[in-house]
Write a protein that holds these residues in place. Structure first.
Motif, mmCIF file in Angstrom:
data_model
loop_
_atom_site.group_PDB
_atom_site.id
_atom_site.type_symbol
_atom_site.label_atom_id
_atom_site.label_comp_id
_atom_site.label_asym_id
_atom_site.label_seq_id
_atom_site.Cartn_x
_atom_site.Cartn_y
_atom_site.Cartn_z
ATOM 1 N N UNK A 133 0.844 -1.187 0.000
ATOM 2 C CA UNK A 133 0.000 0.000 0.000
ATOM 3 C C UNK A 133 0.885 1.246 0.000
ATOM 4 N N UNK A 134 0.515 2.222 -0.826
ATOM 5 C CA UNK A 134 1.220 3.499 -0.857
ATOM 6 C C UNK A 134 0.269 4.607 -0.431
ATOM 7 N N UNK A 135 0.675 5.371 0.580
ATOM 8 C CA UNK A 135 -0.110 6.491 1.096
ATOM 9 C C UNK A 135 0.519 7.803 0.651
ATOM 10 N N UNK A 136 -0.337 8.703 0.189
ATOM 11 C CA UNK A 136 0.088 10.071 -0.109
ATOM 12 C C UNK A 136 -0.557 10.995 0.907
ATOM 13 N N UNK A 137 0.252 11.550 1.794
ATOM 14 C CA UNK A 137 -0.242 12.488 2.807
ATOM 15 C C UNK A 137 -0.235 13.873 2.175
ATOM 16 N N UNK A 138 -1.429 14.377 1.883
ATOM 17 C CA UNK A 138 -1.565 15.610 1.110
ATOM 18 C C UNK A 138 -1.206 16.822 1.968
ATOM 19 N N UNK A 139 -0.082 17.448 1.659
ATOM 20 C CA UNK A 139 0.404 18.599 2.424
ATOM 21 C C UNK A 139 0.298 19.915 1.647
ATOM 22 N N UNK A 140 0.243 19.860 0.353
ATOM 23 C CA UNK A 140 0.301 21.080 -0.446
ATOM 24 C C UNK A 140 -1.041 21.320 -1.126
ATOM 25 N N UNK A 141 -1.447 22.549 -1.126
ATOM 26 C CA UNK A 141 -2.680 22.956 -1.794
ATOM 27 C C UNK A 141 -2.417 24.268 -2.525
ATOM 28 N N UNK A 142 -3.070 24.419 -3.662
ATOM 29 C CA UNK A 142 -2.886 25.617 -4.471
ATOM 30 C C UNK A 142 -4.226 26.256 -4.763
ATOM 31 N N UNK A 143 -4.218 27.564 -4.821
ATOM 32 C CA UNK A 143 -5.363 28.310 -5.317
ATOM 33 C C UNK A 143 -4.873 29.315 -6.346
ATOM 34 N N UNK A 144 -5.706 30.248 -6.690
ATOM 35 C CA UNK A 144 -5.336 31.211 -7.728
ATOM 36 C C UNK A 144 -4.224 32.154 -7.292
ATOM 37 N N UNK A 145 -3.995 32.242 -6.004
ATOM 38 C CA UNK A 145 -3.073 33.267 -5.514
ATOM 39 C C UNK A 145 -1.795 32.712 -4.910
ATOM 40 N N UNK A 146 -1.893 31.612 -4.172
ATOM 41 C CA UNK A 146 -0.746 31.173 -3.401
ATOM 42 C C UNK A 146 -0.766 29.655 -3.256
ATOM 43 N N UNK A 147 0.419 29.099 -2.990
ATOM 44 C CA UNK A 147 0.556 27.677 -2.690
ATOM 45 C C UNK A 147 0.855 27.528 -1.204
ATOM 46 N N UNK A 148 0.086 26.687 -0.527
ATOM 47 C CA UNK A 148 0.203 26.550 0.921
ATOM 48 C C UNK A 148 0.706 25.163 1.291
#
Length: 561
Positions: free
Chosen positions: A429-444
């Motif tokens: 099993x491979x897990x991807x722990x989602x840490x990054x999110x993007x919107x129109x203005x910035x990447x968090x």
């Protein structure tokens, strides 16, 4: 008139001079002509050229040169011999000179990890490596780049990168000495089935040419410019046992270059007789940049999960997998699982009192295949507490895994969605722990720490019971194999912001033979403690399903939470 009588008979005259003119006699004497052939006479109608003219018309030399060119290109058969025998190149060394020039080989400069391109023509056809300086050259014929290099530089020993045969130039004969077997092994490392089976059972230590100690399978990987995202993914996949064994033992010479070069890189990572204690992924990276239209390259950093998804799908096709049929390749047999998705549309309307009321819609159920499971982190707090503590929150892995328990709903667009895993679970099993999110203005980035055990993770609560495939209520144990972590490093520059965050990727690998953990970041390799693995920002995890029962190593070990 009475005739005069001859003083002596004509037949008694010896060495009588020829009645021909003197000039003709001189030319006949200078002519070194062979005896007449097929009735030809020396009457001027059919005559051989003079010796000085034959030296100018070097028919034999031209024929020999053409013969060598055809022989080098492989276009001359044994039956197509020239009418005039041409001088051939030396097929074998003279007696007593078998090891000629072998003392000039410098193993410390040999590096076969880079793409096999001629340093002059940039061609990848019929490439030879000079064993004296390590450079690549094309061909070994009298007009080839390797031939000229041998004459100009005095470097005489070359190995063919495809056939692994060693030749001496400009003589052109093959060297059969057993002392070159180590070089041939480094060019293309091959382990037997028994040797591969012992990789995880017997702890092994090796030394390179600089007398530096290294452990096969746990070697550094060169970061050429910004390919650390690639390094951690390849290191993790190289420790998935069935995948590793397949690419180390299977013959892939007729498969696409993507499969062949990945196989070569995996074998070099596990090479117990390497000349240096690290490897370079340059050859595979060049193929990936070509196949992905430079979406993934060695000059620009990418996301490891994006690369992992692209690489697994393309590797699946490269080893003969099907786009429609499941379990058609080693990739799907190792990683592919089945997910049940229940979706329900969120509907609402206003009643007579103008109050908003929600109604339950029909539930739609479908199944989907997956290679990687995405785990969502809770939102990070925006403010510190009164005592300025708990700046970095923590969450147990079991909490974010509850997304797949079939009970907890997730809102997706205008639907309410629930997920549940189905039997049989994949071996890995491979897990991807989602840490990054993007919107129109910035990447968090979400810096939340995920705590987890290094062994005995029970996946039973997240799988829908199926008595036909697995006894209900029994735990399904998984042990951690690899953990890819992210670290944000602030770097000063001359931009307006003045300080930017740089992503640094690192991988933690389990050494099965020693029951230890090893951390690898590019060329740096060091041991780590399993109890502190969770203190890093985990991004991708690879878990291995335990075959039967509880392992001895897992007994008595509590979970970290």
């Amino acid at each position: 008139m009475v005739k005069r009588q001859a003083l002596e008979p004509l037949e008694d005259v010896v060495d009588a001079p020829s009645p021909a003119p003197k000039r003709a006699r001189v030319e006949d004497e200078d002519m070194d002509s062979p005896p007449p052939v097929n009735g030809a006479t020396s009457n001027g109608h059919l005559m051989y050229p003079r010796q000085q003219d034959r030296d100018r018309i070097d028919i034999l030399g031209a024929d020999a040169e053409e013969h060598e060119e055809l022989e080098e290109a492989g276009a001359l058969d044994d039956d197509d011999e020239a009418a005039v025998a041409a001088p051939r190149r030396q097929a074998a060394p003279e007696e007593g000179y078998t090891d000629l020039y072998l003392d000039t080989i410098d193993r410390k400069v040999l590096d076969f990890d880079f793409e096999k391109l001629c340093s002059v023509t940039l061609s990848n056809i019929n490439v030879y490596a000079c064993l004296v300086c390590g450079k690549y050259y094309q061909g070994r014929g009298p007009k080839s780049q390797a031939y000229f290099h041998a004459l100009e530089e005095g470097h005489h020993v070359y190995v063919n990168m495809e056939t692994k045969k060693v030749y001496v130039l400009p003589e052109g004969y093959e060297v059969m000495s057993k002392s070159l077997d180590d070089i041939k092994f480094v060019v293309d490392p091959r382990l037997s089935k028994d040797e591969v089976a012992r990789l995880d059972r017997e702890p092994k230590v090796s030394w390179d040419l600089l007398n530096k100690e290294y452990i096969p399978g746990f070697v550094g990987m060169n970061n050429i410019k910004a390919n650390d995202y690639f390094n951690v993914v390849v290191q993790a996949l190289a420790h998935v046992v069935p995948l590793r064994n397949y690419f180390m033992l299977e013959k892939l010479s007729f498969r696409p270059q993507l499969a062949q070069r990945f196989s070569t890189l995996v074998r070099k990572i596990w090479n117990p007789r390497a000349f240096k204690s690290h490897v370079s992924p340059h050859e595979l990276l060049q193929e990936i940049a070509l196949r992905s239209s430079k979406r993934f390259s060695l000059t620009d950093q990418s996301d490891p999960v994006d690369f992992l998804s692209w690489f697994l799908n393309n590797l699946h096709l490269a080893v003969g997998g099907s786009k429609k049929k499941s379990n058609s390749s080693i990739i799907q047999k190792v990683f592919q699982g089945t997910l049940k998705i229940e979706s329900q549309e969120i509907t609402s309307h206003a009643d007579a009192g103008d109050r908003l009321r929600f109604e339950d819609a029909d539930v739609k159920t479908e199944t989907s295949k997956f290679l990687v499971l995405t785990l969502d982190l809770p939102a990070a707090p925006l403010f510190q507490d009164a005592l300025e503590r708990n700046m970095i929150p923590q969450v147990p892995l079991t909490t974010i895994l509850s997304k797949y328990n079939g009970i907890q709903p997730q809102e997706k667009m205008k639907n309410r969605v629930r997920y549940r895993l189905l039997h049989p679970l994949p071996p890995y099993l491979m897990f991807h722990i989602k840490r990054f999110s993007k919107n129109k203005f910035v990447s968090e980035r979400n810096p939340t720490i995920v705590t987890f055990p290094v062994s005995s993770l029970d996946m039973g609560p997240y799988v829908e019971p199926n008595p036909k495939l697995y006894p209900p209520g029994e735990p399904i144990w998984y042990d951690l194999v690899a953990n890819i972590t992210h670290e944000a490093v602030k770097k000063k520059d001359d931009s307006v912001e003045g300080e930017q965050e740089t992503k640094v990727w690192r991988v933690q690998l389990r050494d099965r033979s020693r029951d230890e953990w090893v951390g690898v970041q590019d060329l740096f390799v060091e041991k780590e403690r399993g109890e502190t693995l969770f203190t890093k920002e985990s991004y991708v995890q690879v878990w291995e399903r335990r075959r039967s029962g509880v392992s001895a190593n897992a007994k008595g070990k509590g979970r970290v939470s």
